[in-house]
Design a protein around this motif. Structure first.
Motif, PDB file in Angstrom:
ATOM      1  N   ALA A  40       0.431  -0.800  -0.193  1.00 25.37           N
ATOM      2  CA  ALA A  40       0.142  -0.144  -0.304  1.00 25.37           C
ATOM      3  C   ALA A  40       0.941   1.198  -0.198  1.00 25.37           C
ATOM      4  O   ALA A  40       0.773   2.353  -1.016  1.00 25.37           O
ATOM      5  N   GLY A  41       2.075   1.294   0.716  1.00 22.60           N
ATOM      6  CA  GLY A  41       2.801   2.470   0.920  1.00 22.60           C
ATOM      7  C   GLY A  41       3.222   2.460  -0.731  1.00 22.60           C
ATOM      8  O   GLY A  41       3.568   3.639  -1.188  1.00 22.60           O
ATOM      9  N   VAL A  42       4.325   1.110  -1.310  1.00 23.21           N
ATOM     10  CA  VAL A  42       4.891   1.236  -2.461  1.00 23.21           C
ATOM     11  C   VAL A  42       3.783   2.033  -3.547  1.00 23.21           C
ATOM     12  O   VAL A  42       3.921   3.051  -4.812  1.00 23.21           O
ATOM     13  N   TRP A  43       2.729   1.413  -3.432  1.00 23.46           N
ATOM     14  CA  TRP A  43       1.787   1.824  -4.378  1.00 23.46           C
ATOM     15  C   TRP A  43       1.362   3.778  -4.329  1.00 23.46           C
ATOM     16  O   TRP A  43       0.768   4.171  -5.401  1.00 23.46           O
ATOM     17  N   THR A  44       1.044   4.011  -2.577  1.00 28.15           N
ATOM     18  CA  THR A  44       0.889   5.394  -2.786  1.00 28.15           C
ATOM     19  C   THR A  44       2.182   6.401  -2.857  1.00 28.15           C
ATOM     20  O   THR A  44       1.385   7.448  -4.341  1.00 28.15           O
ATOM     21  N   VAL A  45       3.010   6.091  -2.690  1.00 31.90           N
ATOM     22  CA  VAL A  45       4.180   6.517  -3.662  1.00 31.90           C
ATOM     23  C   VAL A  45       4.386   7.026  -4.641  1.00 31.90           C
ATOM     24  O   VAL A  45       5.118   7.638  -6.115  1.00 31.90           O
ATOM     25  N   ALA A  46       4.527   5.578  -5.556  1.00 33.21           N
ATOM     26  CA  ALA A  46       4.252   5.362  -7.170  1.00 33.21           C
ATOM     27  C   ALA A  46       3.555   5.925  -7.800  1.00 33.21           C
ATOM     28  O   ALA A  46       3.577   6.810  -8.972  1.00 33.21           O
ATOM     29  N   ASN A  47       2.395   5.929  -7.176  1.00 31.68           N
ATOM     30  CA  ASN A  47       0.907   5.820  -7.425  1.00 31.68           C
ATOM     31  C   ASN A  47       1.068   8.020  -7.925  1.00 31.68           C
ATOM     32  O   ASN A  47       1.204   8.610  -9.216  1.00 31.68           O
ATOM     33  N   ASP A  48       1.355   8.296  -6.820  1.00 33.13           N
ATOM     34  CA  ASP A  48       1.856  10.385  -7.019  1.00 33.13           C
ATOM     35  C   ASP A  48       3.039  10.754  -7.220  1.00 33.13           C
ATOM     36  O   ASP A  48       2.945  12.070  -7.458  1.00 33.13           O
ATOM     37  N   ALA A  49       3.924   9.775  -7.343  1.00 35.41           N
ATOM     38  CA  ALA A  49       5.372  10.875  -7.824  1.00 35.41           C
ATOM     39  C   ALA A  49       5.986  10.472  -9.306  1.00 35.41           C
ATOM     40  O   ALA A  49       5.320   9.308  -9.901  1.00 35.41           O
ATOM     41  N   HIS A  50       6.168  10.641  -9.835  1.00 34.07           N
ATOM     42  CA  HIS A  50       7.008  10.905 -11.454  1.00 34.07           C
ATOM     43  C   HIS A  50       8.466  10.305 -11.318  1.00 34.07           C
ATOM     44  O   HIS A  50       9.345  11.373 -11.100  1.00 34.07           O
ATOM     45  N   LEU A  51       8.283   9.087 -11.630  1.00 34.67           N
ATOM     46  CA  LEU A  51      10.039   9.144 -11.263  1.00 34.67           C
ATOM     47  C   LEU A  51      10.248   8.026 -12.285  1.00 34.67           C
ATOM     48  O   LEU A  51       9.757   7.763 -13.320  1.00 34.67           O
ATOM     49  N   PRO A  52      11.818   8.490 -12.261  1.00 31.94           N
ATOM     50  CA  PRO A  52      12.427   7.823 -13.859  1.00 31.94           C
ATOM     51  C   PRO A  52      12.070   5.977 -14.067  1.00 31.94           C
ATOM     52  O   PRO A  52      11.974   5.154 -12.642  1.00 31.94           O
ATOM     53  N   ALA A  53      12.076   5.800 -14.915  1.00 35.37           N
ATOM     54  CA  ALA A  53      12.015   4.326 -16.049  1.00 35.37           C
ATOM     55  C   ALA A  53      12.824   3.506 -14.996  1.00 35.37           C
ATOM     56  O   ALA A  53      12.301   2.481 -14.709  1.00 35.37           O
ATOM     57  N   PRO A  54      14.105   3.737 -14.426  1.00 34.95           N
ATOM     58  CA  PRO A  54      14.666   2.813 -13.979  1.00 34.95           C
ATOM     59  C   PRO A  54      14.616   2.674 -12.286  1.00 34.95           C
ATOM     60  O   PRO A  54      13.748   1.276 -12.118  1.00 34.95           O
ATOM     61  N   ALA A  55      13.847   3.333 -11.675  1.00 35.41           N
ATOM     62  CA  ALA A  55      13.336   3.325 -10.716  1.00 35.41           C
ATOM     63  C   ALA A  55      11.803   2.502 -10.340  1.00 35.41           C
ATOM     64  O   ALA A  55      11.694   1.691  -9.728  1.00 35.41           O
ATOM     65  N   TYR A  56      11.078   2.635 -11.827  1.00 34.09           N
ATOM     66  CA  TYR A  56       9.937   1.794 -12.205  1.00 34.09           C
ATOM     67  C   TYR A  56      10.282   0.878 -12.598  1.00 34.09           C
ATOM     68  O   TYR A  56       9.347  -0.677 -11.754  1.00 34.09           O
ATOM     69  N   ALA A  57      11.309   0.422 -12.874  1.00 35.99           N
ATOM     70  CA  ALA A  57      11.800  -1.145 -12.947  1.00 35.99           C
ATOM     71  C   ALA A  57      12.173  -1.920 -12.082  1.00 35.99           C
ATOM     72  O   ALA A  57      11.115  -2.615 -11.792  1.00 35.99           O
ATOM     73  N   VAL A  58      13.124  -1.624 -11.268  1.00 34.77           N
ATOM     74  CA  VAL A  58      13.701  -2.453 -10.151  1.00 34.77           C
ATOM     75  C   VAL A  58      12.595  -2.419  -8.551  1.00 34.77           C
ATOM     76  O   VAL A  58      12.334  -3.157  -8.268  1.00 34.77           O
ATOM     77  N   GLY A  59      11.926  -1.199  -9.112  1.00 32.05           N
ATOM     78  CA  GLY A  59      10.596  -0.751  -7.878  1.00 32.05           C
ATOM     79  C   GLY A  59       9.321  -1.804  -8.676  1.00 32.05           C
ATOM     80  O   GLY A  59       9.316  -2.792  -7.651  1.00 32.05           O
ATOM     81  N   GLY A  60       9.148  -2.262  -9.561  1.00 35.32           N
ATOM     82  CA  GLY A  60       8.721  -2.949 -10.133  1.00 35.32           C
ATOM     83  C   GLY A  60       8.670  -4.315  -9.763  1.00 35.32           C
ATOM     84  O   GLY A  60       7.816  -5.401  -9.467  1.00 35.32           O
ATOM     85  N   THR A  61       9.945  -4.854  -9.881  1.00 33.53           N
ATOM     86  CA  THR A  61      11.154  -6.129  -9.696  1.00 33.53           C
ATOM     87  C   THR A  61      10.164  -6.340  -8.169  1.00 33.53           C
ATOM     88  O   THR A  61       9.584  -7.402  -7.679  1.00 33.53           O
ATOM     89  N   GLY A  62      10.694  -5.476  -7.493  1.00 28.88           N
ATOM     90  CA  GLY A  62      10.548  -5.766  -5.741  1.00 28.88           C
ATOM     91  C   GLY A  62       8.557  -5.928  -5.610  1.00 28.88           C
ATOM     92  O   GLY A  62       8.337  -6.377  -5.318  1.00 28.88           O
ATOM     93  N   VAL A  63       8.079  -5.125  -6.540  1.00 30.57           N
ATOM     94  CA  VAL A  63       6.683  -5.469  -6.348  1.00 30.57           C
ATOM     95  C   VAL A  63       6.021  -6.416  -6.178  1.00 30.57           C
ATOM     96  O   VAL A  63       5.269  -7.059  -5.951  1.00 30.57           O
TER      97      VAL A  63
END
Length: 151
Positions: free
Chosen positions: A38-61
Motif C-alpha cells: 500500500a505504501g509503495v503504491w501510494t508513493v509510486a502513484n503520486d510521484a513522477h519517477l525515472p524509468a529505472p526506478a519503476y523497473a527496479v521497484g516493479g520487480t520488488g513489488v
C-alpha cells in the motif's frame, strides 16, 4: 500413563504448537507485506519517477506479491483430500462413528500428518521471508534511483 503415552502426548502438542506459531508468523508477515505494498503504491502513484526506478521497484513489488501468494498458500486450510483426519473426518461421521474413531489411539499417524503440514507451512514462510528481504532491497535501490543517487 506410560512413558510412550507421555511422549506421544508431548509430541502431538509440540507439533500443534509449531503449526500455530508458523501461522502467527505468517499472518504478521502477510499484514506487513500488505502495508508495504500500500505504501509503495501510494508513493509510486503520486510521484513522477525515472524509468529505472519503476523497473527496479516493479520487480520488488512482483517479489512482494509472490511472497504474499506463498503466505496465503501456507495458511490455506488443508482438509486432507480424499482421506481426511481429525476435524474434517468428524464432519462426515455419525455420533457413534465419532465415538468409535476416538476410542482408537491414532496419535502416531496424527503426529506424522501434522508434522508434514508444519514443514510445508514453514517452508513457504521461509521462502516468503527471503523474497520479502530481496524485495525490500530492490525497493531501497528504486528509492535511491528516484532520489537521484544510485546507479
Amino acid at each position: 500413563m506410560s512413558t510412550i503415552e507421555q511422549n506421544l502426548t508431548a509430541a502431538h502438542a509440540e507439533v500443534k504448537a509449531e503449526i500455530a506459531r508458523t501461522d502467527s508468523k505468517t499472518s504478521l508477515l502477510l499484514a506487513f507485506i500488505g502495508a508495504l505494498l500500500a505504501g509503495v503504491w501510494t508513493v509510486a502513484n503520486d510521484a513522477h519517477l525515472p524509468a529505472p526506478a519503476y523497473a527496479v521497484g516493479g520487480t520488488g513489488v512482483a517479489l512482494l506479491v509472490t511472497a504474499a501468494a506463498l503466505l496465503l498458500r501456507a495458511v490455506r486450510p488443508n482438509l486432507g483430500g480424499a482421506r481426511p483426519m481429525g476435524f474434517p473426518l468428524w464432519a462426515t461421521l455419525s455420533a457413534e462413528q465419532i465415538r468409535a474413531t476416538l476410542a482408537e489411539d491414532r496419535r502416531e499417524q496424527d503426529i506424522a500428518n501434522l508434522s508434514r503440514i508444519a514443514v510445508a507451512k514453514f517452508a513457504n514462510l521461509r521462502r516468503a521471508v527471503d523474497l520479502t528481504c530481496v524485495a525490500g532491497v530492490l525497493l531501497l535501490v528504486a528509492a535511491g534511483i528516484a532520489a537521484g543517487g544510485a546507479l
